[in-house]
Write an enzyme that holds these catalytic residues in place. Structure first.
Site, mmCIF file in Angstrom:
data_model
loop_
_atom_site.group_PDB
_atom_site.id
_atom_site.type_symbol
_atom_site.label_atom_id
_atom_site.label_comp_id
_atom_site.label_asym_id
_atom_site.label_seq_id
_atom_site.Cartn_x
_atom_site.Cartn_y
_atom_site.Cartn_z
ATOM 1 N N MET A 94 -8.058 3.345 -14.011
ATOM 2 C CA MET A 94 -8.018 3.482 -12.555
ATOM 3 C C MET A 94 -6.912 2.632 -11.921
ATOM 4 S SD MET A 94 -12.102 3.994 -11.863
ATOM 5 C CE MET A 94 -12.096 3.307 -10.247
ATOM 6 N N GLY B 65 -4.074 5.501 -12.533
ATOM 7 C CA GLY B 65 -4.791 5.762 -11.282
ATOM 8 C C GLY B 65 -3.972 6.362 -10.152
ATOM 9 N N GLU C 16 -23.687 10.400 1.861
ATOM 10 C CA GLU C 16 -24.527 10.013 0.721
ATOM 11 C C GLU C 16 -23.706 9.262 -0.332
ATOM 12 O OE1 GLU C 16 -26.016 12.941 -2.036
ATOM 13 O OE2 GLU C 16 -27.671 11.638 -2.635
ATOM 14 N N LYS D 94 -14.087 -3.317 1.685
ATOM 15 C CA LYS D 94 -14.906 -2.094 1.553
ATOM 16 C C LYS D 94 -16.397 -2.354 1.809
ATOM 17 C CE LYS D 94 -11.774 0.341 -1.541
ATOM 18 N NZ LYS D 94 -11.611 1.115 -2.767
ATOM 19 N N SER E 94 0.834 -1.215 0.000
ATOM 20 C CA SER E 94 0.000 0.000 0.000
ATOM 21 C C SER E 94 0.866 1.262 0.000
ATOM 22 C CB SER E 94 -0.903 0.019 1.233
ATOM 23 O OG SER E 94 -1.529 1.273 1.322
ATOM 24 N N LYS E 95 0.467 2.226 -0.799
ATOM 25 C CA LYS E 95 1.198 3.497 -0.846
ATOM 26 C C LYS E 95 0.601 4.516 0.132
ATOM 27 C CE LYS E 95 2.209 2.807 -5.751
ATOM 28 N NZ LYS E 95 3.466 2.105 -5.488
ATOM 29 N N GLY F 149 -17.341 -3.090 -8.008
ATOM 30 C CA GLY F 149 -17.214 -2.143 -6.905
ATOM 31 C C GLY F 149 -16.505 -0.862 -7.308
HETATM 32 P P1 ATR Z 1 -13.688 -4.220 -8.499
HETATM 33 O O1 ATR Z 1 -13.994 -4.092 -7.039
HETATM 34 O O2 ATR Z 1 -12.239 -4.018 -8.850
HETATM 35 O O3 ATR Z 1 -14.605 -3.407 -9.344
HETATM 36 P P2 ATR Z 1 -15.247 -6.507 -9.165
HETATM 37 O O4 ATR Z 1 -16.378 -5.981 -8.342
HETATM 38 O O5 ATR Z 1 -14.914 -7.968 -9.119
HETATM 39 O O6 ATR Z 1 -13.905 -5.769 -8.821
HETATM 40 O O7 ATR Z 1 -15.527 -6.088 -10.685
HETATM 41 C C1 ATR Z 1 -14.629 -6.363 -11.719
HETATM 42 C C2 ATR Z 1 -15.123 -5.671 -12.980
HETATM 43 O O8 ATR Z 1 -14.185 -5.869 -14.024
HETATM 44 C C3 ATR Z 1 -16.444 -6.215 -13.508
HETATM 45 O O9 ATR Z 1 -17.148 -5.178 -14.121
HETATM 46 C C4 ATR Z 1 -15.960 -7.261 -14.523
HETATM 47 O O10 ATR Z 1 -16.911 -7.586 -15.514
HETATM 48 P P3 ATR Z 1 -18.053 -8.700 -15.210
HETATM 49 O O11 ATR Z 1 -19.073 -8.020 -14.384
HETATM 50 O O12 ATR Z 1 -18.535 -9.087 -16.558
HETATM 51 O O13 ATR Z 1 -17.339 -9.811 -14.488
HETATM 52 C C5 ATR Z 1 -14.818 -6.514 -15.133
HETATM 53 N N1 ATR Z 1 -13.820 -7.377 -15.789
HETATM 54 C C6 ATR Z 1 -12.962 -8.207 -15.197
HETATM 55 N N2 ATR Z 1 -12.151 -8.776 -16.121
HETATM 56 C C7 ATR Z 1 -12.516 -8.265 -17.332
HETATM 57 C C8 ATR Z 1 -12.055 -8.451 -18.671
HETATM 58 N N3 ATR Z 1 -11.041 -9.274 -18.950
HETATM 59 N N4 ATR Z 1 -12.671 -7.756 -19.651
HETATM 60 C C9 ATR Z 1 -13.682 -6.919 -19.377
HETATM 61 N N5 ATR Z 1 -14.165 -6.707 -18.125
HETATM 62 C C10 ATR Z 1 -13.585 -7.371 -17.113
#
Ligand code: ATR
Length: 272
Positions: A215, A239, A78, A66, A15-16, A130
């Site tokens: 990000m 990010g 909010e 989180k 962690s930074k 998330g």
């Molecule tokens: P975070 O907390 O980082 O947002 P998450 O809640 O697991 O992690 O969400 C990951 C996001 O990245 C989701 O929107 C996921 O798409 P899906 O809902 O279809 O799973 C997206 N994601 C992960 N790998 C991906 C990939 N190779 N191409 C496109 N979207 C991807």
């Protein structure tokens, strides 16, 4: 004794946040100590409680806690309530305030550090997990002409769309639905960069003055930023700025003082 803060997560070693907050407290002269706390995956609530007993005043919360933090608080801002996730806790006697500063961090990085206005722009937000949920409200509050949420699993994009429909002009769909459209600001909130890949963007999604914003960050360009660069995109950002700005927003919530971020961003860019 200086006031005690920490970042809690699992893993946490890289962690930074301790570096960033040490710089902020040095710069503002605030008497505080900021540490890193590794909590067991099933031990978040216990770790928070022990930290409060030691007199801890506040915490940053990172992966994977989180949502647990969101459920633990006695009061929510909010933006944290809409994000359904908490990245900042403030302890005040028996009360726990939960906030989410991620979206404000992204908004400040784009508008203040990069000098690019969001107002009246066409924004594409990729992802519906998330990370995406945490930034929708602050983006809409900046009044883009449209915010399109695109996700591999279409239904999750629709769910986010419905939740935030009252706050601005939104559309949702999957990546194939983007065909024929282009955007001024394209934000990658998927975890695809972690898998060293990029979402399946159709050609022509950028215009020549677009901002491509990932990000995530790493030493070299993420696959999404590399793709954007190959497409001739002028403005690329990772990010790091968002990370420092969300930290500054947490610092402000705790201490009532807004630290200067530019120097810290530059220092981190050199170290990353
Ligand atoms: P975070 O907390 O980082 O947002 P998450 O809640 O697991 O992690 O969400 C990951 C996001 O990245 C989701 O929107 C996921 O798409 P899906 O809902 O279809 O799973 C997206 N994601 C992960 N790998 C991906 C990939 N190779 N191409 C496109 N979207 C991807």
């Amino acid at each position: 004794m200086p006031d005690l803060y920490t970042v809690i997560g699992n893993p946490i070693a890289h962690s930074k946040s301790p570096f960033i907050h040490a710089e902020f407290s040095r710069q503002t002269g605030q008497e505080m100590r900021y540490e890193a706390l590794l909590a067991p995956l099933d031990g978040f609530v216990k770790a928070v409680s022990a930290f409060r007993q030691q007199g801890g005043k506040g915490m940053n919360v990172t992966v994977p806690f989180k949502l647990e933090a969101y459920k633990l608080v006695t009061q929510l801002t909010e933006r944290a309530s809409m994000a359904q996730a908490v990245n900042t806790l403030k302890f005040n006697e028996g009360r726990i305030l939960g906030d989410n500063t991620d979206g404000a961090g992204l908004e400040r990085d784009i508008t203040k550090n990069l000098g690019i206005s969001i107002e009246n722009k066409r924004i594409l937000l990729m992802g519906a997990g998330g990370a995406a949920r945490g930034v929708v409200l602050p983006l809409l509050e900046s009044k883009p002409s449209i915010l399109v949420i695109a996700n591999r699993t279409k239904n999750k994009a629709h769910v986010l769309h419905q939740q935030f429909a009252a706050y601005g002009n939104l559309e949702s769909g999957d990546f194939a639905d983007l065909s024929g459209k282009n955007f001024d600001i394209i934000i990658n909130a998927t975890s695809a960069s972690l898998q060293d890949t990029l979402p399946p963007l159709p050609p022509g999604i950028f215009c020549n003055k677009s901002l491509a914003y990932d990000m995530m960050y790493r030493k070299k360009l993420t696959p999404f930023l590399e793709f954007a660069q190959q497409q001739g995109v002028k403005y690329l950002a990772d990010g790091i700025g968002m990370l420092v700005e969300q930290a500054a927003e947490s610092f402000f919530l705790w201490r009532g003082v807004r630290p200067e971020t530019k120097r810290v961003i530059d220092m981190l860019k050199q170290r990353t």
